[in-house]
Design a protein around this motif. Structure first.
Motif, PDB file in Angstrom:
ATOM      1  N   ILE A   3      -1.916 -16.701   0.786  1.00 20.32           N
ATOM      2  CA  ILE A   3      -0.895 -15.960   0.046  1.00 20.32           C
ATOM      3  C   ILE A   3      -1.285 -14.493  -0.124  1.00 20.32           C
ATOM      4  CG2 ILE A   3       0.084 -15.674  -2.281  1.00 20.32           C
ATOM      5  CD1 ILE A   3       0.659 -18.605  -2.344  1.00 20.32           C
ATOM      6  N   ASN A   4      -2.544 -14.232  -0.387  1.00 20.45           N
ATOM      7  CA  ASN A   4      -2.990 -12.848  -0.591  1.00 20.45           C
ATOM      8  C   ASN A   4      -2.995 -12.026   0.693  1.00 20.45           C
ATOM      9  OD1 ASN A   4      -3.371 -13.449  -3.282  1.00 20.45           O
ATOM     10  ND2 ASN A   4      -5.531 -13.957  -3.016  1.00 20.45           N
ATOM     11  N   ASP A   5      -2.888 -12.689   1.863  1.00 24.90           N
ATOM     12  CA  ASP A   5      -2.894 -11.988   3.149  1.00 24.90           C
ATOM     13  C   ASP A   5      -1.485 -11.715   3.689  1.00 24.90           C
ATOM     14  OD1 ASP A   5      -5.667 -12.073   3.115  1.00 24.90           O
ATOM     15  OD2 ASP A   5      -5.755 -13.946   4.282  1.00 24.90           O
ATOM     16  N   ILE A   6      -0.475 -12.107   2.965  1.00 23.88           N
ATOM     17  CA  ILE A   6       0.900 -11.906   3.435  1.00 23.88           C
ATOM     18  C   ILE A   6       1.203 -10.409   3.455  1.00 23.88           C
ATOM     19  CG2 ILE A   6       3.335 -12.276   2.919  1.00 23.88           C
ATOM     20  CD1 ILE A   6       2.519 -14.908   1.588  1.00 23.88           C
ATOM     21  N   PRO A   7       1.634  -9.898   4.605  1.00 21.81           N
ATOM     22  CA  PRO A   7       1.947  -8.470   4.693  1.00 21.81           C
ATOM     23  C   PRO A   7       3.126  -8.093   3.780  1.00 21.81           C
ATOM     24  CG  PRO A   7       1.760  -9.439   6.872  1.00 21.81           C
ATOM     25  CD  PRO A   7       1.767 -10.564   5.895  1.00 21.81           C
ATOM     26  N   GLN A   8       3.038  -6.916   3.233  1.00 20.44           N
ATOM     27  CA  GLN A   8       4.097  -6.364   2.378  1.00 20.44           C
ATOM     28  C   GLN A   8       4.388  -4.937   2.850  1.00 20.44           C
ATOM     29  OE1 GLN A   8       5.637  -8.255   0.119  1.00 20.44           O
ATOM     30  NE2 GLN A   8       4.204  -9.961   0.227  1.00 20.44           N
ATOM     31  N   GLY A  16      15.691  -4.038   1.946  1.00 16.26           N
ATOM     32  CA  GLY A  16      15.302  -4.126   0.544  1.00 16.26           C
ATOM     33  C   GLY A  16      15.155  -5.536   0.010  1.00 16.26           C
ATOM     34  N   HIS A  17      15.426  -6.536   0.829  1.00 20.32           N
ATOM     35  CA  HIS A  17      15.293  -7.926   0.399  1.00 20.32           C
ATOM     36  C   HIS A  17      13.903  -8.447   0.726  1.00 20.32           C
ATOM     37  CE1 HIS A  17      19.574  -8.352  -0.457  1.00 20.32           C
ATOM     38  NE2 HIS A  17      19.781  -7.625   0.628  1.00 20.32           N
ATOM     39  N   GLN A  18      13.627  -9.642   0.272  1.00 20.23           N
ATOM     40  CA  GLN A  18      12.362 -10.284   0.601  1.00 20.23           C
ATOM     41  C   GLN A  18      12.649 -11.586   1.322  1.00 20.23           C
ATOM     42  OE1 GLN A  18      10.010 -10.596  -2.979  1.00 20.23           O
ATOM     43  NE2 GLN A  18       9.156  -8.570  -2.611  1.00 20.23           N
ATOM     44  N   LYS A  19      11.674 -12.040   2.077  1.00 22.11           N
ATOM     45  CA  LYS A  19      11.788 -13.266   2.847  1.00 22.11           C
ATOM     46  C   LYS A  19      10.830 -14.291   2.267  1.00 22.11           C
ATOM     47  CE  LYS A  19      11.189 -14.726   7.665  1.00 22.11           C
ATOM     48  NZ  LYS A  19      10.869 -14.209   8.999  1.00 22.11           N
ATOM     49  N   VAL A  20      11.304 -15.511   2.118  1.00 26.70           N
ATOM     50  CA  VAL A  20      10.445 -16.591   1.630  1.00 26.70           C
ATOM     51  C   VAL A  20       9.709 -17.178   2.832  1.00 26.70           C
ATOM     52  CG1 VAL A  20      10.395 -18.853   0.527  1.00 26.70           C
ATOM     53  CG2 VAL A  20      11.975 -17.110  -0.288  1.00 26.70           C
ATOM     54  N   ILE A  21       8.406 -17.299   2.695  1.00 27.01           N
ATOM     55  CA  ILE A  21       7.590 -17.902   3.742  1.00 27.01           C
ATOM     56  C   ILE A  21       6.596 -18.862   3.098  1.00 27.01           C
ATOM     57  CG2 ILE A  21       7.798 -15.942   5.319  1.00 27.01           C
ATOM     58  CD1 ILE A  21       5.015 -15.076   4.492  1.00 27.01           C
ATOM     59  N   TYR A  22       6.013 -19.695   3.919  1.00 30.68           N
ATOM     60  CA  TYR A  22       4.989 -20.618   3.426  1.00 30.68           C
ATOM     61  C   TYR A  22       3.617 -20.040   3.718  1.00 30.68           C
ATOM     62  CZ  TYR A  22       8.513 -24.172   2.676  1.00 30.68           C
ATOM     63  OH  TYR A  22       9.590 -24.867   2.207  1.00 30.68           O
ATOM     64  N   ALA A  23       2.745 -20.154   2.745  1.00 27.01           N
ATOM     65  CA  ALA A  23       1.364 -19.708   2.888  1.00 27.01           C
ATOM     66  C   ALA A  23       0.483 -20.674   2.094  1.00 27.01           C
ATOM     67  CB  ALA A  23       1.213 -18.276   2.368  1.00 27.01           C
ATOM     68  N   THR A  24      -0.797 -20.541   2.297  1.00 20.38           N
ATOM     69  CA  THR A  24      -1.706 -21.456   1.594  1.00 20.38           C
ATOM     70  C   THR A  24      -2.386 -20.761   0.427  1.00 20.38           C
ATOM     71  OG1 THR A  24      -3.496 -20.916   3.124  1.00 20.38           O
ATOM     72  CG2 THR A  24      -2.163 -22.855   3.643  1.00 20.38           C
ATOM     73  N   TRP A  37       6.774  -7.192   7.691  1.00 21.71           N
ATOM     74  CA  TRP A  37       5.610  -6.566   8.288  1.00 21.71           C
ATOM     75  C   TRP A  37       6.013  -5.897   9.580  1.00 21.71           C
ATOM     76  CZ3 TRP A  37       5.625 -11.801   7.174  1.00 21.71           C
ATOM     77  CH2 TRP A  37       5.678 -12.686   8.225  1.00 21.71           C
ATOM     78  N   GLN A  38       5.212  -4.931   9.982  1.00 25.77           N
ATOM     79  CA  GLN A  38       5.562  -4.041  11.087  1.00 25.77           C
ATOM     80  C   GLN A  38       5.821  -4.779  12.391  1.00 25.77           C
ATOM     81  OE1 GLN A  38       2.373  -1.203  11.234  1.00 25.77           O
ATOM     82  NE2 GLN A  38       3.103  -0.069   9.450  1.00 25.77           N
ATOM     83  N   ASP A  39       4.996  -5.750  12.736  1.00 24.88           N
ATOM     84  CA  ASP A  39       5.168  -6.457  14.007  1.00 24.88           C
ATOM     85  C   ASP A  39       6.505  -7.186  14.057  1.00 24.88           C
ATOM     86  OD1 ASP A  39       2.678  -5.541  14.724  1.00 24.88           O
ATOM     87  OD2 ASP A  39       1.653  -7.432  14.306  1.00 24.88           O
ATOM     88  N   GLU A  40       6.872  -7.835  12.972  1.00 24.02           N
ATOM     89  CA  GLU A  40       8.144  -8.533  12.920  1.00 24.02           C
ATOM     90  C   GLU A  40       9.309  -7.544  12.993  1.00 24.02           C
ATOM     91  OE1 GLU A  40      10.314 -11.963  10.291  1.00 24.02           O
ATOM     92  OE2 GLU A  40       9.235 -10.401   9.216  1.00 24.02           O
ATOM     93  N   ALA A  41       9.193  -6.436  12.300  1.00 27.19           N
ATOM     94  CA  ALA A  41      10.250  -5.418  12.322  1.00 27.19           C
ATOM     95  C   ALA A  41      10.437  -4.877  13.736  1.00 27.19           C
ATOM     96  CB  ALA A  41       9.918  -4.284  11.364  1.00 27.19           C
ATOM     97  N   PHE A  42       9.339  -4.637  14.446  1.00 30.37           N
ATOM     98  CA  PHE A  42       9.411  -4.128  15.817  1.00 30.37           C
ATOM     99  C   PHE A  42      10.122  -5.137  16.718  1.00 30.37           C
ATOM    100  CE2 PHE A  42       7.622  -3.807  20.108  1.00 30.37           C
ATOM    101  CZ  PHE A  42       8.000  -2.512  20.418  1.00 30.37           C
ATOM    102  N   ALA A  43       9.747  -6.406  16.618  1.00 33.12           N
ATOM    103  CA  ALA A  43      10.365  -7.445  17.444  1.00 33.12           C
ATOM    104  C   ALA A  43      11.858  -7.574  17.132  1.00 33.12           C
ATOM    105  CB  ALA A  43       9.658  -8.777  17.232  1.00 33.12           C
ATOM    106  N   THR A  44      12.218  -7.497  15.871  1.00 31.92           N
ATOM    107  CA  THR A  44      13.624  -7.591  15.476  1.00 31.92           C
ATOM    108  C   THR A  44      14.413  -6.411  16.022  1.00 31.92           C
ATOM    109  OG1 THR A  44      13.049  -8.804  13.464  1.00 31.92           O
ATOM    110  CG2 THR A  44      15.202  -7.696  13.495  1.00 31.92           C
ATOM    111  N   GLU A  45      13.869  -5.217  15.916  1.00 27.96           N
ATOM    112  CA  GLU A  45      14.549  -4.031  16.421  1.00 27.96           C
ATOM    113  C   GLU A  45      14.730  -4.104  17.934  1.00 27.96           C
ATOM    114  OE1 GLU A  45      12.145  -0.847  14.908  1.00 27.96           O
ATOM    115  OE2 GLU A  45      12.858  -1.159  12.859  1.00 27.96           O
ATOM    116  N   GLN A  46      13.747  -4.627  18.642  1.00 25.86           N
ATOM    117  CA  GLN A  46      13.845  -4.777  20.097  1.00 25.86           C
ATOM    118  C   GLN A  46      14.946  -5.784  20.455  1.00 25.86           C
ATOM    119  OE1 GLN A  46      12.368  -2.081  21.105  1.00 25.86           O
ATOM    120  NE2 GLN A  46      11.138  -3.054  22.685  1.00 25.86           N
ATOM    121  N   ALA A  47      14.994  -6.889  19.738  1.00 24.72           N
ATOM    122  CA  ALA A  47      16.009  -7.915  20.005  1.00 24.72           C
ATOM    123  C   ALA A  47      17.413  -7.375  19.743  1.00 24.72           C
ATOM    124  CB  ALA A  47      15.742  -9.156  19.157  1.00 24.72           C
TER     125      ALA A  47
END
Length: 128
Positions: A3-8, A16-24, A37-47
């Motif tokens: 949980i403490n490693d989840i990118p913000q 401006g919204h948040q996404k619910v994810i599972y973490a340990t 997080w940046q990697d997800e944003a980049f992939a979404t923008e490319q798609a």
């Protein structure tokens, strides 16, 4: 992921919204939120850019008389042949056939109504 490693990274794709994810946490899965997080944003923008390019190519094909307006609307409203077939109750081969302008021009009102309902609009390019 802990949980403490989840990118913000405050991703602009989240608007401006948040996404619910599972973490340990302590070895147990729990729900947590992320502002992206940046990697997800980049992939979404490319798609999204790829989808926009496909939509523009479809529009040009319609304007050139190569395809019917259904072809363009399918991309505009983010359908593929399978999902459009499921939504309209038509077979994929029928939809591909309806992409042909000469076939589209002969479609029955009943078939056109199925497409209008699926797209939620008139079957025109300039219907915004």
């Amino acid at each position: 992921m802990e949980i403490n490693d989840i990118p913000q990274d405050n991703s602009k794709t989240y608007h401006g919204h948040q996404k619910v994810i599972y973490a340990t946490q302590n070895g147990q899965y729990q729900t947590a939120t992320s502002s992206g997080w940046q990697d997800e944003a980049f992939a979404t923008e490319q798609a999204v850019a790829e989808l926009d390019a496909q939509t523009e190519n479809a529009l040009q094909a319609v304007k050139n008389g190569e395809k019917s307006v259904i072809y363009y609307l399918m991309y505009k409203y983010r359908y593929d042949e399978t999902s459009l077939a499921q939504t309209t109750g038509l077979w994929k081969w029928q939809i591909r056939r309806h992409f042909r302008p000469e076939i589209f021009a002969k479609l029955s009102e009943k078939t056109l109504a199925k497409y209008r309902e699926a797209f939620g609009c008139k079957l025109e390019i300039n219907d915004e």
